[in-house]
Design a protein around this motif. Sequence first.
Motif, PDB file in Angstrom:
ATOM      1  N   SER A 123       0.750  -1.232   0.006  1.00  0.00           N
ATOM      2  CA  SER A 123      -0.052   0.131  -0.068  1.00  0.00           C
ATOM      3  C   SER A 123       0.949   1.240  -0.064  1.00  0.00           C
ATOM      4  O   SER A 123       0.501   2.334  -0.793  1.00  0.00           O
TER       5      SER A 123
ATOM      6  N   LEU B 232      -5.759   5.789   2.215  1.00  0.00           N
ATOM      7  CA  LEU B 232      -5.411   4.315   2.416  1.00  0.00           C
ATOM      8  C   LEU B 232      -6.334   3.640   3.499  1.00  0.00           C
ATOM      9  O   LEU B 232      -6.781   4.280   4.392  1.00  0.00           O
TER      10      LEU B 232
ATOM     11  N   GLU C 213       0.965   3.980  -2.893  1.00  0.00           N
ATOM     12  CA  GLU C 213       0.672   5.574  -2.431  1.00  0.00           C
ATOM     13  C   GLU C 213       1.769   6.251  -2.902  1.00  0.00           C
ATOM     14  O   GLU C 213       1.377   7.446  -3.536  1.00  0.00           O
TER      15      GLU C 213
END
Length: 133
Positions: A14, A30, A18
Amino acid sequence: MPKVFLIEDVLELSRLYERVFRLSGFAVELSGNGAEALERLFRMSELPDVIVLDVMIPEVNGIDVLRKLKQDDRLAPVPVIVITNSFAPENEDLFRSLGARMYLMKMDHEPSALVAKVNMCMTPMPPTAPLSA
C-alpha cells in the motif's frame, strides 16, 4: 487533483502504491481492511474518483466490500478496480457482475501500470447503443 482510495492490507504494498500514485499527481487515501474502508467511504463528503480494492482483506472481504459499495446510491457510480494475487476466471466474472470496472492480477501490473488503469477508469465510458429488437 484526482483522488484514489486504496484498500490494501499489505502495508509495504500500500505504501508503494501510495508513493507511485502521489508522484503521478493523485491524492491518496489508504485503508487496510474492509470494515474501516466502508466506514470511511460512507462518511466521505467528497468521494474518490476511483477505488482500488484488494480481494483478500481482513474484516470484510473484497467481494462483500464491492457489494456494499454498489448497493449505495452515492458510491455505486465510483469505478472500482479489483486487484488480487489469486486469479480465478470465475472470480473475475463474479466481480464484474457485481460492478467492478477491472479485475487485475497484482503480479502482472507494476504500480505505474495500475496508475494507467486508474486513469482509464476516470475517462467516461461511451454510452452503449440500445439493442435492437
